[in-house]
Design an enzyme around this catalytic site. Structure first.
Site, short mmCIF file in Angstrom:
data_model
loop_
_atom_site.label_atom_id
_atom_site.label_comp_id
_atom_site.label_asym_id
_atom_site.label_seq_id
_atom_site.Cartn_x
_atom_site.Cartn_y
_atom_site.Cartn_z
CB SER A 163 -0.89 0.01 1.25
OG SER A 163 -1.56 1.25 1.40
CE1 TYR A 177 -3.90 -2.17 4.87
CE2 TYR A 177 -3.29 0.11 4.51
CZ TYR A 177 -3.65 -1.12 4.01
OH TYR A 177 -3.74 -1.31 2.65
#
Length: 273
Positions: A163, A177
C-alpha cells in the site's frame, strides 16, 4: 519478441490469497481471462466458491482457456497456511505465481488504538505472508524455467500487495496497517535476495485507492476529495490492478526483482501541506 510471448501467462498456475473480493478479485479475473489456472483462497469459503464459479463462467464465455478453483483457508493461521500449501502440492507439480493479497485494516484514534489491532494486522498482513511463501517455495522452485546454459530466464513470481500507506504517512489513524505494509515492502525486498538464486522473484505493488470493501466507507465519504487529489483525477480500476500483476508475472517482468511498484496514479507524490 512479440506481445503474446512477452506478456502471455497462459497455462501458468497461480495462487491468489484474498482472491474472491476487492483487488484480489480484480487480479483473479485478469489471470483467468488470460488463460491461467487460478486458485482462490480466503477464509470465506462461500465467497471463494462464488468467485470461482463466476470466473469459470466468464472464462467459458470468452474462451480464454483459463480456470478458477476455490481453495479456502484462514490465512491468519499458521496451520491453515501449511494445510493450503500441502493441498496445493497434492494438486499441482509447480506454482508459477503466488500473489499475497489477503489483508485487513483497522482505524482508531491514537489514544484508543487497541493491542488487538496490532496482533491481527501484523499477523495477517505481514507474518503470514512469510509463512505461506516459505511453505510454497519448493513448489515455486519447480516452476522456474531455464535456458540451455542452466540460467533462469522465466522465474516463478511472488507478488505482494502492499500500500502507498506503507510509503507515506496516511491521514487516517491506521497505525498498524501502515506499519504492516511498510514491513511487507521490506520483507519483499529481503525475500528477493533470498529467493532470486532459487529462481523466484519477489516484488510489491504499493496500491493506492481502489474500489473494495476495505475502501468502501472512505470512498463513500471522501471519494470526490480522493479523486481530486490524484494527478490522474481518479481511483484505480480492475484493469490497473490486473495489468500490473500480469506484467510482473509475464516474461516481460522476469528481470524485475525486489521492486516496489507504486500503483496509485501518482497520489503518493502529492504534498499534504
Amino acid at each position: 519478441m512479440d506481445v503474446n510471448t512477452l506478456f502471455g501467462i497462459k497455462g501458468k498456475v497461480v495462487l491468489i490469497t484474498g482472491g474472491a473480493k476487492g483487488i484480489g478479485r480484480m487480479i483473479s479475473e485478469g489471470f483467468v481471462l488470460n488463460g491461467a489456472k487460478v486458485y482462490i483462497s480466503s477464509r470465506d469459503a462461500k465467497a471463494c466458491e462464488t468467485a470461482a464459479s463466476e470466473l469459470n463462467a466468464l472464462a467459458a464465455q470468452k474462451s480464454s482457456g483459463g480456470s478458477a478453483v476455490a481453495l479456502p483457508a484462514d490465512l491468519s493461521k499458521a496451520d491453515d497456511c501449511a494445510r493450503l500449501a500441502q493441498e496445493l502440492t497434492k494438486r499441482e507439480s509447480k506454482l508459477h505465481v503466488l500473489i499475497n493479497n489477503s489483508g485487513a485494516t483497522w482505524g482508531a484514534p491514537y489514544e484508543e488504538y487497541p493491542e488487538s489491532a496490532w496482533q491481527k494486522l501484523l499477523t495477517l498482513n505481514l507474518h503470514r505472508v512469510f509463512t505461506l511463501t516459505q511453505a510454497l517455495t519448493p513448489l515455486m522452485e519447480k516452476a522456474a524455467q531455464k535456458n540451455g546454459q542452466d540460467v533462469v530466464v522465466d522465474p516463478a513470481r511472488v507478488i505482494n500487495i502492499g500500500s502507498i500507506d506503507g510509503i507515506r504517512v496516511p491521514l487516517l489513524p491506521t497505525y498498524a496497517y501502515s506499519a504492516s505494509k511498510a514491513g511487507l515492502h521490506h520483507l519483499s525486498r529481503h525475500m528477493a535476495v533470498e529467493l532470486g538464486p532459487r529462481g523466484i522473484t519477489s516484488n510489491t505493488l504499493a496500491c493506492g485507492p481502489f474500489p473494495s470493501k476495505m475502501m468502501a466507507a472512505t470512498l463513500r465519504d471522501l471519494g470526490d476529495v480522493i479523486k481530486a487529489a490524484n494527478p490522474l483525477g481518479r481511483i484505480g480500476t480492475p484493469e490497473d490492478a490486473a495489468g500490473a500483476c500480469l506484467f510482473l508475472a509475464s516474461r516481460a517482468g522476469a528481470f524485475v526483482n525486489g521492486a516496489t511498484l507504486t500503483l496509485d496514479g501518482g497520489v503518493a507524490l502529492m504534498s499534504k501541506i
